[in-house]
Design an enzyme around this catalytic site. Structure first.
Site, mmCIF file in Angstrom:
data_model
loop_
_atom_site.group_PDB
_atom_site.id
_atom_site.type_symbol
_atom_site.label_atom_id
_atom_site.label_comp_id
_atom_site.label_asym_id
_atom_site.label_seq_id
_atom_site.Cartn_x
_atom_site.Cartn_y
_atom_site.Cartn_z
ATOM 1 N N LYS A 1 0.842 -1.192 0.000
ATOM 2 C CA LYS A 1 0.000 0.000 0.000
ATOM 3 C C LYS A 1 0.882 1.249 0.000
ATOM 4 O O LYS A 1 2.050 1.099 0.327
ATOM 5 C CB LYS A 1 -0.941 -0.007 1.207
ATOM 6 C CG LYS A 1 -0.221 0.222 2.545
ATOM 7 C CD LYS A 1 -1.168 0.529 3.651
ATOM 8 C CE LYS A 1 -1.452 2.001 3.734
ATOM 9 N NZ LYS A 1 -1.090 2.632 5.005
ATOM 10 N N ASP B 1 -2.515 -6.106 2.245
ATOM 11 C CA ASP B 1 -2.974 -5.230 3.319
ATOM 12 C C ASP B 1 -2.594 -5.957 4.607
ATOM 13 O O ASP B 1 -3.144 -7.016 4.897
ATOM 14 C CB ASP B 1 -4.490 -5.038 3.236
ATOM 15 C CG ASP B 1 -4.985 -4.073 4.305
ATOM 16 O OD1 ASP B 1 -4.486 -4.138 5.441
ATOM 17 O OD2 ASP B 1 -5.862 -3.256 3.998
ATOM 18 N N HIS B 2 -1.649 -5.400 5.345
ATOM 19 C CA HIS B 2 -1.097 -6.189 6.453
ATOM 20 C C HIS B 2 -2.145 -6.494 7.530
ATOM 21 O O HIS B 2 -1.940 -7.376 8.346
ATOM 22 C CB HIS B 2 0.162 -5.542 7.036
ATOM 23 C CG HIS B 2 -0.104 -4.419 7.995
ATOM 24 N ND1 HIS B 2 -0.358 -3.136 7.584
ATOM 25 C CD2 HIS B 2 -0.155 -4.384 9.344
ATOM 26 C CE1 HIS B 2 -0.543 -2.374 8.639
ATOM 27 N NE2 HIS B 2 -0.435 -3.094 9.732
ATOM 28 N N LYS C 1 -3.254 -10.375 10.232
ATOM 29 C CA LYS C 1 -3.463 -10.484 11.684
ATOM 30 C C LYS C 1 -4.417 -11.640 11.976
ATOM 31 O O LYS C 1 -5.474 -11.749 11.364
ATOM 32 C CB LYS C 1 -4.056 -9.180 12.237
ATOM 33 C CG LYS C 1 -3.124 -7.970 12.106
ATOM 34 C CD LYS C 1 -3.768 -6.736 12.698
ATOM 35 C CE LYS C 1 -3.038 -5.458 12.329
ATOM 36 N NZ LYS C 1 -1.743 -5.255 12.982
ATOM 37 N N GLU D 1 -4.232 4.687 17.776
ATOM 38 C CA GLU D 1 -2.790 4.528 17.982
ATOM 39 C C GLU D 1 -2.303 5.557 18.990
ATOM 40 O O GLU D 1 -2.833 6.679 19.031
ATOM 41 C CB GLU D 1 -2.044 4.757 16.673
ATOM 42 C CG GLU D 1 -2.393 3.767 15.599
ATOM 43 C CD GLU D 1 -1.509 3.964 14.377
ATOM 44 O OE1 GLU D 1 -0.459 3.331 14.312
ATOM 45 O OE2 GLU D 1 -1.877 4.774 13.515
ATOM 46 N N HIS E 1 -7.180 -0.636 5.592
ATOM 47 C CA HIS E 1 -7.303 -1.440 6.817
ATOM 48 C C HIS E 1 -8.727 -1.437 7.378
ATOM 49 O O HIS E 1 -9.294 -2.487 7.681
ATOM 50 C CB HIS E 1 -6.354 -0.923 7.894
ATOM 51 C CG HIS E 1 -4.932 -0.800 7.437
ATOM 52 N ND1 HIS E 1 -4.379 -1.649 6.522
ATOM 53 C CD2 HIS E 1 -3.948 0.076 7.775
ATOM 54 C CE1 HIS E 1 -3.116 -1.299 6.314
ATOM 55 N NE2 HIS E 1 -2.827 -0.255 7.053
ATOM 56 N N LYS F 1 -3.981 9.108 15.377
ATOM 57 C CA LYS F 1 -2.679 8.991 16.042
ATOM 58 C C LYS F 1 -2.707 9.821 17.320
ATOM 59 O O LYS F 1 -3.498 10.739 17.458
ATOM 60 C CB LYS F 1 -1.576 9.481 15.107
ATOM 61 C CG LYS F 1 -1.489 8.642 13.833
ATOM 62 C CD LYS F 1 -0.091 8.555 13.299
ATOM 63 C CE LYS F 1 -0.017 7.718 12.030
ATOM 64 N NZ LYS F 1 0.185 6.281 12.286
HETATM 65 C C1 BG6 Z 1 0.086 1.472 8.307
HETATM 66 C C2 BG6 Z 1 -0.031 2.963 8.352
HETATM 67 O O1 BG6 Z 1 -0.443 0.963 7.109
HETATM 68 O O2 BG6 Z 1 -0.634 0.916 9.402
HETATM 69 C C3 BG6 Z 1 0.510 3.503 9.658
HETATM 70 O O3 BG6 Z 1 0.680 3.534 7.264
HETATM 71 C C4 BG6 Z 1 -0.171 2.828 10.820
HETATM 72 O O4 BG6 Z 1 0.361 4.906 9.747
HETATM 73 C C5 BG6 Z 1 -0.141 1.318 10.666
HETATM 74 O O5 BG6 Z 1 0.523 3.201 12.001
HETATM 75 C C6 BG6 Z 1 -0.996 0.643 11.708
HETATM 76 O O6 BG6 Z 1 -0.752 -0.722 11.684
HETATM 77 P P1 BG6 Z 1 -0.922 -1.606 12.991
HETATM 78 O O7 BG6 Z 1 -0.659 -2.996 12.526
HETATM 79 O O8 BG6 Z 1 0.064 -1.093 13.989
HETATM 80 O O9 BG6 Z 1 -2.338 -1.376 13.427
#
Ligand code: BG6
Length: 516
Positions: free
Chosen positions: A173, A202-203, A207, A241, A265, A365
């Site tokens: 992404k 999409d990471h 999860k 976050e 996400h 954030k």
């Molecule tokens: C990323 C964003 O894709 O996902 C970041 O670019 C964000 O800004 C992060 O902090 C959040 O990922 P996770 O896995 O920590 O929820």
């Protein structure tokens, strides 16, 4: 909650490998191998796959980047990095096995000659490790290079699938900045690749708890019958976050919280929560139903953008004991920046299951607590049996799927408080992943990389899903661009975001769940 004896066999406390066979023999090329993602996530994830015996001996990795490195210095650097970033112990034998399979090509992504060198290195590595011509290319590069790299791969003959060999491309992404650019990028990639060769990562889908949403909804008989407008009042999805923008000000200034988190996400979470049951667990079957859910989200009109969306930017504040600076004082951020670091949205999903059930989303954030979760708020009991008794207010039922940092599911319901008078108290049944399955120290990329190697695209975004997401978000971006925010910063670091986010729910007679 007291847990039942575990019936399923798993590997509590070990690396959690995706179940199944070892991946196909293949070769991985990492574009942008000198960057953070390679050392922090990709190499540790590959180590975990190797430790779980999910890679065969017929495997090799080629790092490709502009950094001034050689195979030898690249291996040396990775040997240092792995000490810091491994999520599981890496034995010297295993690392040795791994290192022998790593090569480096220095080159400019835009230079056709570099692709000839890459081709030569691939041929050598294939011979040395007996890989049968299957390749996957991981584009860990800035988005402006995505299209160019794929074009060059095509021109060098590295993208075509012949004689039973597969060629796949993992694209990181952000996939586009709005609907138009996402469409253009899809069209560009498809000049060289078939859709089945493109793995848009999409990471969040790596999860465990996100994958568990499908299992929870469709692997149990008791939830699906009540998973609709008849029983559900609304859904809240939070991705909060505590970190600020860190050292990513340059990127973040061009993105903002909405682009950074929502169409990717958070929309994954929305689609998994809202989708109809797929007819099979085949990649396209699951993604068809996810795409349908995303298509049912109504893009807001310009007037609705004003009433159904909220943006915020953090000012200075406190995170615990520590004083932290405002977003505008972070490195590489303009002192008068109008980039949002918080967003809250109300979504309408117009279909038979969800009509009149709002989905509220918020992410930001420098919020008070790190927590990602989906809270499903059920309606009140239809008949107020306790109306004329001393039981004044009935608590509603609520199911919370906690995605991180503590992973689990809890269900709130009312119970009689012991004693001679009728009093109701809210109690919770709580399932914690760690208690039941042990911890799984993975990077979150293992499953995704492995799935690409076995050709399972279920957990990757298809072109239509990406475009459906952008078609909801683009009208918001357009209105926000036309009407710059007037009162930034509008929330203090360490708080739960701007007051307008509370007002958004208050107007509907609701409030955000308090996350303790
Ligand atoms: C990323 C964003 O894709 O996902 C970041 O670019 C964000 O800004 C992060 O902090 C959040 O990922 P996770 O896995 O920590 O929820």
């Amino acid at each position: 909650m007291k847990t039942l004896e575990r019936e399923e066999t798993g590997n509590a406390g070990e690396t959690a490998p995706p179940p199944g066979r070892a991946a196909d023999p293949c070769l991985m090329v990492i574009f942008g191998a000198g960057g953070d993602l390679t050392k922090r996530k990709l190499i540790p994830a590959l180590c975990n796959l190797a430790a779980a015996k999910l890679l065969t001996d017929r495997f090799a990795i080629i790092g490709f980047a502009y950094n001034d490195l050689t195979t030898e210095t690249f291996r040396k650097q990775l040997s240092e990095d792995i000490r810091q970033f491994a999520t599981c112990p890496v034995s010297p034998e295993m690392w040795d096995w791994f290192l022998k399979r790593i090569y480096y090509v220095r080159g400019d992504f835009q230079d056709p000659k570099a692709y000839q060198q890459l081709k030569e290195q691939i041929a050598q590595a294939e011979k040395a490790h007996d890989t049968p011509g299957n390749h996957f290319y991981y584009l860990a590069v800035a988005p402006k290079f995505f299209g160019g790299v794929v074009r060059q791969l095509g021109a060098a003959g590295l993208a075509s699938e012949e004689n039973g060999r597969w060629r796949r491309v993992i694209v990181e992404k952000p996939f586009g900045r709005d609907l138009e650019s996402a469409r253009a990028l899809n069209a560009e990639l498809k000049q060289v690749l078939e859709e089945r060769q493109i793995y848009r990562i999409d990471h969040y889908l790596g999860k465990e708890t996100v994958q568990n949403i499908i299992m929870f909804r469709f692997g149990n008989g008791i939830f699906e019958p009540i998973w609709n407008r008849r029983y559900i009042d609304h859904v809240q999805i939070t991705a909060a976050e505590t970190v600020g923008v860190e050292l990513r000000g340059g990127y973040y200034e061009t993105a903002g919280a909405l682009r950074d988190m929502v169409p990717n996400h958070l929309f994954q979470l929305v689609s998994l929560t809202a989708m109809e049951p797929p007819i099979s667990f085949h990649a396209d079957s699951v993604r068809d139903d996810q795409a349908k859910a995303l298509h049912a989200i109504q893009p807001p009109t310009p007037e609705e953008v004003l009433t159904m969306t909220v943006r915020g930017q953090y000012g200075e504040g406190r995170m615990g004991e520590e004083r932290v600076p405002a977003y505008r004082a972070e490195p590489n951020v303009a002192p008068d920046s109008s980039t949002e670091t918080f967003v809250a949205l109300k979504l309408r999903i117009d279909n038979w299951r969800w009509a009149d059930v709002p989905f509220y989303l918020r992410t930001g954030k420098r919020l008070a607590k790190r927590a990602t979760e989906i809270a499903v708020q059920f309606k009140r009991a239809p008949f107020q049996l306790f109306r004329n008794t001393s039981v004044e207010s009935l608590q509603t039922n609520r199911l919370v799927v906690r995605i991180q940092p503590d992973e689990g599911i809890s269900l709130r319901f009312g119970a009689k408080v012991p004693g001679p008078i009728m009093r109701m108290g809210a109690v919770e049944m709580d399932f914690n992943y760690v208690d039941y399955f042990g911890s799984t120290p993975s990077t979150g990329y293992e499953r995704l990389i492995y799935d690409c190697m076995i050709g399972d695209a279920t957990l990757f975004q298809r072109a239509d899903m990406v475009e459906a997401g952008w078609s909801v978000i683009t009208p918001v971006l357009d209105v926000w661009k036309a009407l710059p925010p007037r009162a930034f910063p509008n929330y203090a670091a360490g708080s739960w975001g701007p007051k307008e986010a509370d007002d958004l729910l208050a107007r509907d007679g609701r409030e955000w769940r308090k996350i303790e």
